[in-house]
Design an enzyme around this catalytic site. Sequence first.
Site, mmCIF file in Angstrom:
data_model
loop_
_atom_site.group_PDB
_atom_site.id
_atom_site.type_symbol
_atom_site.label_atom_id
_atom_site.label_comp_id
_atom_site.label_asym_id
_atom_site.label_seq_id
_atom_site.Cartn_x
_atom_site.Cartn_y
_atom_site.Cartn_z
ATOM 1 N N GLU A 95 -20.182 2.797 -13.697
ATOM 2 C CA GLU A 95 -20.545 4.211 -13.649
ATOM 3 C C GLU A 95 -21.447 4.580 -14.826
ATOM 4 O OE1 GLU A 95 -19.920 5.767 -11.093
ATOM 5 O OE2 GLU A 95 -18.031 5.126 -10.198
ATOM 6 N N CYS A 122 -13.036 7.273 -14.892
ATOM 7 C CA CYS A 122 -12.525 5.901 -15.019
ATOM 8 C C CYS A 122 -11.883 5.683 -16.384
ATOM 9 C CB CYS A 122 -13.658 4.895 -14.800
ATOM 10 S SG CYS A 122 -14.271 4.847 -13.108
ATOM 11 N N HIS A 175 -24.699 9.602 -2.876
ATOM 12 C CA HIS A 175 -25.358 8.466 -3.515
ATOM 13 C C HIS A 175 -25.901 7.496 -2.471
ATOM 14 C CE1 HIS A 175 -22.527 9.183 -7.211
ATOM 15 N NE2 HIS A 175 -23.193 10.258 -6.836
ATOM 16 N N GLU A 184 -19.705 9.914 -3.373
ATOM 17 C CA GLU A 184 -20.434 8.691 -3.056
ATOM 18 C C GLU A 184 -21.352 8.825 -1.846
ATOM 19 O OE1 GLU A 184 -20.662 6.012 -4.878
ATOM 20 O OE2 GLU A 184 -19.257 6.765 -6.375
ATOM 21 N N HIS A 208 -18.023 10.411 -13.314
ATOM 22 C CA HIS A 208 -17.244 9.236 -12.911
ATOM 23 C C HIS A 208 -16.900 8.341 -14.098
ATOM 24 C CE1 HIS A 208 -19.120 9.555 -8.595
ATOM 25 N NE2 HIS A 208 -18.394 10.614 -8.951
ATOM 26 N N GLU A 219 -22.497 10.499 -12.102
ATOM 27 C CA GLU A 219 -22.120 9.262 -12.788
ATOM 28 C C GLU A 219 -21.526 9.546 -14.166
ATOM 29 O OE1 GLU A 219 -21.993 7.097 -10.783
ATOM 30 O OE2 GLU A 219 -23.749 6.980 -9.491
ATOM 31 N N GLU A 274 -23.120 0.896 -3.735
ATOM 32 C CA GLU A 274 -22.419 2.095 -3.252
ATOM 33 C C GLU A 274 -22.269 2.112 -1.735
ATOM 34 O OE1 GLU A 274 -23.278 5.317 -6.745
ATOM 35 O OE2 GLU A 274 -24.986 4.826 -5.478
#
EC number: 1.14.13.25
Length: 527
Positions: free
Chosen positions: A114, A151, A246, A243, A147, A144, A209
């Site tokens: 990410e 994470c 993306h 996503e 994300h 991103e 992705e």
Amino acid sequence: MALSTATKAATDALAANRAPTSVNAQEVHRWLQSFNWDFKNNRTKYATKYKMANETKEQFKLIAKEYARMEAVKDERQFGSLQDALTRLNAGVRVHPKWNETMKVVSNFLEVGEYNAIAATGMLWDSAQAAEQKNGYLAQVLDEIRHTHQCAYVNYYFAKNGQDPAGHNDARRTRTIGPLWKGMKRVFSDGFISGDAVECSLNLQLVGEACFTNPLIVAVTEWAAANGDEITPTVFLSIETDELRHMANGYQTVVSIANDPASAKYLNTDLNNAFWTQQKYFTPVLGMLFEYGSKFKVEPWVKTWNRWVYEDWGGIWIGRLGKYGVESPRSLKDAKQDAYWAHHDLYLLAYALWPTGFFRLALPDQEEMEWFEANYPGWYDHYGKIYEEWRARGCEDPSSGFIPLMWFIENNHPIYIDRVSQVPFCPSLAKGASTLRVHEYNGQMHTFSDQWGERMWLAEPERYECQNIFEQYEGRELSEVIAELHGLRSDGKTLIAQPHVRGDKLWTLDDIKRLNCVFKNPVKAFN
């Protein structure tokens, strides 16, 4: 003072195109496009051999206000659940110990992906010429960033509220020891941000992705829930909601170059290389983490892979791009063969090299062995018997003085590292389709496990010069490397990595030192 050219252009456009009185997001988006102008030359810093069209559209047509409102709602739901309900229910300690270890790898490695995707989509924003296309890439940059934080928060949450925090709390430092790290960097870092900008889009958006989001982010939530983990689905399903945009960006990248003569010449080769780069790591690593890093199974990895990668992506998704000249990768057939045995081959090596990890591993128990044999006929005769021999020799007990790496040496099964993918392989023991290929370049020996990586290397050998684990630590004793790279728990002597997930019989640095295990480079045998 005279107005700058850019300021005058904006002022004139505003005078000719009055702001909408409505607050409808789509109307605002259309109005904003009136501020676009044609570039005489594309001034990007990031070169590409393709020409991206200036009229490419954005499918989702987001504006900043709508984007911020949407993401704020998702974050409120996510962090509200994590910090209130799940913490009150003590959800972190209800996760099965094996899955707790799996998430040390998944959340940390995905964070790297990410993080590099921020740079990748920023690079694409700079390379694109169409204002709408730039807008789509810019929204992904913001995604991103979000994300990356999500994470990292998974590791933080497990470290604070879960069991065995070692590995969760310092994975950014300790992850560099083992052989999985450099392979991950190859797909999540080099593949996303190195080289041609459109190639990076193919790696990130069209393959990473569109192809692997479902078998990674969606599938991991199923495995997590089955193993008592409510934290991961809460976060990863929130990630997944972004996503689709993306994937649409990757689709629009292809649309933007469809009429460029370079597309007919290079696109399918670049797509094949991107697919093989990503699948060479994801296919075995995800299968290994799901099936061997869990107690309670969902479905065989090969079925998940076939459904999402072979049928959905290779058939349906790429099929939709067929009108632009895109073809399914030539390597897809070989990847399908990898999906059956490659993750079993990799786990043998991962367990043999367990002291170099930042997570605990465990041998399959009897129930799991029966599951593997039922879903992969022939598994027991090839893998199960080896695990039983290792267990009988006391591989889990530090007093045994035995780690499975010794078994590989005793039985003349050298472990090599594929130069392009940085994934370890053992050709004399692999049940999957690994064949040893060796080349010499600039006085250095390079090993490969398949024809596709070999072809990429032959085309650009200077691109793949990263040292592997055996070259980097050649001649050094194992415990010295572990200590230097912070592979120890807070007591300064017990290893973070362990060959089991119990709380007793933990290996220490002294136990490893007594083995006198020295790194050797297996390719020296060819000199």
